[in-house]
Design a protein around this motif. Structure first.
Motif, PDB file in Angstrom:
ATOM      1  N   THR A  61       0.852  -1.205   0.000  1.00 54.39           N
ATOM      2  CA  THR A  61       0.000   0.000   0.000  1.00 54.39           C
ATOM      3  C   THR A  61       0.887   1.253   0.000  1.00 54.39           C
ATOM      4  O   THR A  61       0.892   2.019   0.970  1.00 54.39           O
ATOM      5  N   GLU A 112      -6.682   2.254  -1.305  1.00 54.53           N
ATOM      6  CA  GLU A 112      -5.912   1.070  -1.708  1.00 54.53           C
ATOM      7  C   GLU A 112      -6.430  -0.215  -1.063  1.00 54.53           C
ATOM      8  O   GLU A 112      -5.713  -1.202  -0.957  1.00 54.53           O
ATOM      9  N   GLY A 116      -4.690  -3.821  -0.309  1.00 51.03           N
ATOM     10  CA  GLY A 116      -4.181  -3.738   1.052  1.00 51.03           C
ATOM     11  C   GLY A 116      -4.310  -5.030   1.830  1.00 51.03           C
ATOM     12  O   GLY A 116      -4.725  -6.076   1.298  1.00 51.03           O
ATOM     13  N   PHE A 161      -3.133  -0.922   6.139  1.00 49.58           N
ATOM     14  CA  PHE A 161      -1.800  -0.662   5.602  1.00 49.58           C
ATOM     15  C   PHE A 161      -0.674  -0.981   6.578  1.00 49.58           C
ATOM     16  O   PHE A 161       0.478  -0.602   6.362  1.00 49.58           O
TER      17      PHE A 161
END
Length: 228
Positions: A61, A112, A116, A161
Protein backbone atom coordinates in the motif's frame (compact mmCIF):
# COMPACT_ATOMS: atom_id res chain seq x y z
CA UNK A 1 38.30 -51.66 -0.48
CA UNK A 2 35.42 -51.06 -2.91
CA UNK A 3 32.99 -50.90 0.02
CA UNK A 4 35.30 -48.43 1.78
CA UNK A 5 35.46 -46.15 -1.26
CA UNK A 6 31.69 -46.40 -1.69
CA UNK A 7 31.17 -45.46 1.95
CA UNK A 8 33.50 -42.49 1.61
CA UNK A 9 31.62 -41.36 -1.50
CA UNK A 10 28.30 -41.57 0.30
CA UNK A 11 29.68 -39.58 3.24
CA UNK A 12 30.97 -36.87 0.92
CA UNK A 13 27.59 -36.73 -0.86
CA UNK A 14 25.73 -36.42 2.44
CA UNK A 15 28.11 -33.71 3.62
CA UNK A 16 27.63 -31.80 0.37
CA UNK A 17 23.85 -32.02 0.68
CA UNK A 18 23.99 -30.79 4.27
CA UNK A 19 26.15 -27.84 3.23
CA UNK A 20 23.74 -26.95 0.42
CA UNK A 21 20.81 -27.12 2.82
CA UNK A 22 22.67 -24.91 5.27
CA UNK A 23 23.43 -22.35 2.58
CA UNK A 24 19.78 -22.43 1.43
CA UNK A 25 18.56 -21.90 4.99
CA UNK A 26 20.87 -18.92 5.43
CA UNK A 27 19.73 -17.48 2.11
CA UNK A 28 16.06 -17.80 3.09
CA UNK A 29 16.77 -16.18 6.44
CA UNK A 30 18.57 -13.33 4.70
CA UNK A 31 15.63 -12.84 2.35
CA UNK A 32 13.21 -12.76 5.29
CA UNK A 33 15.32 -10.19 7.09
CA UNK A 34 15.56 -8.10 3.92
CA UNK A 35 11.78 -8.21 3.48
CA UNK A 36 11.29 -7.02 7.06
CA UNK A 37 13.94 -4.33 6.62
CA UNK A 38 12.23 -3.04 3.48
CA UNK A 39 9.13 -2.13 5.47
CA UNK A 40 8.87 0.94 7.68
CA UNK A 41 7.97 0.70 11.35
CA UNK A 42 6.63 3.44 13.60
CA UNK A 43 6.42 3.78 17.37
CA UNK A 44 3.22 5.38 18.67
CA UNK A 45 3.57 6.71 22.22
CA UNK A 46 0.23 6.96 24.02
CA UNK A 47 0.02 8.90 27.29
CA UNK A 48 -0.58 6.73 30.39
CA UNK A 49 -0.41 3.54 28.29
CA UNK A 50 2.94 3.13 26.56
CA UNK A 51 4.30 2.49 23.09
CA UNK A 52 2.57 0.65 20.24
CA UNK A 53 4.87 -0.47 17.42
CA UNK A 54 3.43 -0.82 13.93
CA UNK A 55 4.98 -2.34 10.80
CA UNK A 56 3.70 -0.66 7.63
CA UNK A 57 3.04 -2.47 4.35
CA UNK A 58 5.21 -0.20 2.19
CA UNK A 59 5.18 -2.33 -0.96
CA UNK A 60 1.55 -3.41 -0.72
CA UNK A 61 0.00 0.00 0.00
CA UNK A 62 2.61 2.58 -1.10
CA UNK A 63 0.24 5.55 -1.42
CA UNK A 64 -1.36 4.99 1.98
CA UNK A 65 1.97 4.44 3.73
CA UNK A 66 3.53 7.52 2.12
CA UNK A 67 0.52 9.59 3.20
CA UNK A 68 0.67 8.29 6.78
CA UNK A 69 4.42 8.89 7.02
CA UNK A 70 4.00 12.44 5.76
CA UNK A 71 1.81 13.12 8.79
CA UNK A 72 4.22 11.21 11.05
CA UNK A 73 7.31 13.09 9.84
CA UNK A 74 5.62 16.47 10.35
CA UNK A 75 4.63 15.57 13.96
CA UNK A 76 0.99 16.01 12.95
CA UNK A 77 -0.32 13.34 15.34
CA UNK A 78 1.45 14.70 18.42
CA UNK A 79 -1.18 15.69 21.00
CA UNK A 80 -4.16 14.30 19.10
CA UNK A 81 -6.52 11.73 20.62
CA UNK A 82 -8.33 8.48 19.99
CA UNK A 83 -11.75 10.10 19.68
CA UNK A 84 -13.82 7.02 18.82
CA UNK A 85 -13.53 3.76 20.75
CA UNK A 86 -15.87 0.81 20.32
CA UNK A 87 -15.16 -2.37 22.26
CA UNK A 88 -14.99 -5.54 20.16
CA UNK A 89 -14.52 -3.44 17.03
CA UNK A 90 -11.74 -0.84 16.79
CA UNK A 91 -10.14 2.34 18.19
CA UNK A 92 -10.02 5.40 15.91
CA UNK A 93 -7.87 8.49 16.15
CA UNK A 94 -5.48 10.89 14.48
CA UNK A 95 -7.88 13.69 13.61
CA UNK A 96 -8.94 15.64 16.69
CA UNK A 97 -7.47 17.46 19.66
CA UNK A 98 -8.61 16.71 23.20
CA UNK A 99 -11.30 19.40 22.90
CA UNK A 100 -12.53 17.73 19.69
CA UNK A 101 -11.18 20.37 17.33
CA UNK A 102 -10.28 18.94 13.92
CA UNK A 103 -6.84 19.65 12.50
CA UNK A 104 -6.36 20.80 8.92
CA UNK A 105 -5.30 17.90 6.73
CA UNK A 106 -3.49 17.27 3.49
CA UNK A 107 -5.37 16.27 0.34
CA UNK A 108 -7.33 13.00 0.35
CA UNK A 109 -5.74 9.89 -1.14
CA UNK A 110 -6.87 7.05 -3.36
CA UNK A 111 -8.34 4.02 -1.58
CA UNK A 112 -5.91 1.07 -1.71
CA UNK A 113 -8.25 -1.40 0.00
CA UNK A 114 -8.28 -3.61 -3.10
CA UNK A 115 -4.54 -4.29 -2.70
CA UNK A 116 -4.18 -3.74 1.05
CA UNK A 117 -4.06 -6.10 4.00
CA UNK A 118 -7.16 -7.75 5.39
CA UNK A 119 -8.82 -5.90 8.28
CA UNK A 120 -7.91 -8.55 10.82
CA UNK A 121 -7.06 -8.23 14.52
CA UNK A 122 -4.11 -5.92 15.04
CA UNK A 123 -4.12 -4.18 11.65
CA UNK A 124 -4.20 -0.42 11.19
CA UNK A 125 -6.47 1.02 8.50
CA UNK A 126 -7.45 4.39 7.08
CA UNK A 127 -10.76 5.88 8.20
CA UNK A 128 -12.83 7.69 5.58
CA UNK A 129 -16.28 9.06 4.78
CA UNK A 130 -18.76 7.40 2.42
CA UNK A 131 -16.51 8.60 -0.41
CA UNK A 132 -14.02 5.74 -0.96
CA UNK A 133 -11.23 8.16 -1.86
CA UNK A 134 -11.63 10.52 1.09
CA UNK A 135 -9.04 9.21 3.58
CA UNK A 136 -6.63 11.82 4.95
CA UNK A 137 -5.20 11.67 8.47
CA UNK A 138 -7.52 9.50 10.56
CA UNK A 139 -6.80 5.82 11.15
CA UNK A 140 -8.18 2.98 13.22
CA UNK A 141 -6.72 -0.17 14.74
CA UNK A 142 -8.84 -3.32 14.50
CA UNK A 143 -9.34 -5.08 17.84
CA UNK A 144 -11.11 -8.06 16.27
CA UNK A 145 -11.22 -9.59 12.79
CA UNK A 146 -13.25 -7.02 10.84
CA UNK A 147 -13.00 -8.66 7.44
CA UNK A 148 -16.37 -7.19 6.41
CA UNK A 149 -14.39 -3.94 6.02
CA UNK A 150 -12.22 -5.50 3.29
CA UNK A 151 -12.57 -4.68 -0.38
CA UNK A 152 -15.08 -6.86 -2.26
CA UNK A 153 -17.27 -6.76 -5.35
CA UNK A 154 -19.96 -5.05 -3.30
CA UNK A 155 -17.75 -2.79 -1.14
CA UNK A 156 -14.89 -0.36 -1.74
CA UNK A 157 -13.51 -1.39 1.64
CA UNK A 158 -11.10 0.27 4.03
CA UNK A 159 -7.37 0.23 3.30
CA UNK A 160 -5.43 -1.72 5.94
CA UNK A 161 -1.80 -0.66 5.60
CA UNK A 162 0.07 -2.05 8.60
CA UNK A 163 0.11 -4.41 11.57
CA UNK A 164 0.75 -3.87 15.26
CA UNK A 165 3.84 -5.90 16.16
CA UNK A 166 4.16 -4.83 19.79
CA UNK A 167 1.80 -3.21 22.29
CA UNK A 168 -1.45 -4.77 21.17
CA UNK A 169 -2.27 -5.29 24.85
CA UNK A 170 -2.31 -1.49 25.18
CA UNK A 171 -4.68 -1.19 22.22
CA UNK A 172 -7.00 -3.73 23.81
CA UNK A 173 -6.92 -1.84 27.13
CA UNK A 174 -7.89 1.37 25.32
CA UNK A 175 -10.73 -0.45 23.56
CA UNK A 176 -12.32 -1.20 26.92
CA UNK A 177 -12.40 2.33 28.38
CA UNK A 178 -15.69 4.01 29.27
CA UNK A 179 -17.10 6.26 26.56
CA UNK A 180 -19.89 8.81 26.17
CA UNK A 181 -21.51 11.15 23.65
CA UNK A 182 -20.33 14.75 23.74
CA UNK A 183 -20.38 17.75 21.40
CA UNK A 184 -22.14 15.66 18.76
CA UNK A 185 -19.52 12.88 18.89
CA UNK A 186 -20.41 9.37 20.01
CA UNK A 187 -18.14 6.70 21.54
CA UNK A 188 -15.70 9.32 22.88
CA UNK A 189 -13.54 8.12 25.80
CA UNK A 190 -14.53 9.90 29.02
CA UNK A 191 -10.84 10.36 29.77
CA UNK A 192 -8.83 11.57 26.77
CA UNK A 193 -6.52 8.98 25.21
CA UNK A 194 -3.69 11.20 23.95
CA UNK A 195 -1.15 10.31 21.27
CA UNK A 196 2.06 11.88 22.54
CA UNK A 197 4.05 11.15 19.39
CA UNK A 198 4.41 8.89 16.36
CA UNK A 199 7.96 8.35 15.10
CA UNK A 200 9.80 6.08 12.71
CA UNK A 201 11.62 3.25 14.43
CA UNK A 202 13.61 0.10 13.60
CA UNK A 203 11.45 -2.91 12.75
CA UNK A 204 11.77 -5.85 15.14
CA UNK A 205 13.50 -8.98 13.87
CA UNK A 206 10.50 -11.13 14.78
CA UNK A 207 7.95 -9.09 12.83
CA UNK A 208 6.61 -12.02 10.80
CA UNK A 209 6.08 -14.35 13.76
CA UNK A 210 4.54 -11.52 15.75
CA UNK A 211 1.98 -10.86 13.03
CA UNK A 212 1.03 -14.54 12.85
CA UNK A 213 0.52 -14.79 16.60
CA UNK A 214 -1.54 -11.60 16.63
CA UNK A 215 -3.90 -12.79 13.93
CA UNK A 216 -4.48 -16.15 15.62
CA UNK A 217 -5.12 -14.60 19.02
CA UNK A 218 -8.46 -12.92 18.38
CA UNK A 219 -10.48 -14.61 15.64
CA UNK A 220 -13.80 -13.17 16.86
CA UNK A 221 -16.77 -11.91 14.88
CA UNK A 222 -17.00 -8.10 14.81
CA UNK A 223 -20.19 -6.04 14.99
CA UNK A 224 -20.98 -4.05 11.86
CA UNK A 225 -20.24 -0.45 12.65
CA UNK A 226 -19.38 2.08 9.93
CA UNK A 227 -15.92 3.63 10.20
CA UNK A 228 -15.84 7.28 9.27
Amino acid sequence: AEESRAGQGTARTNATMMMKRGVLAMALAALANTAAADNTCVAMSIADYGVVTIELADDQTPVTVANFLEYVDSDFYDGLIFHRVIENFMIQGGGYTSDLKEKKTNAAIVNEASVGLSNTYGTISMARTSDPNSATDQFFINTVDNTFLDYSKSSDGYAAFGTVTDGMDLVMAISEVKTHTTNGFSDVPKTSIVIESVERTTCADAVTSAKKSLRKAHARVAPRHPVH
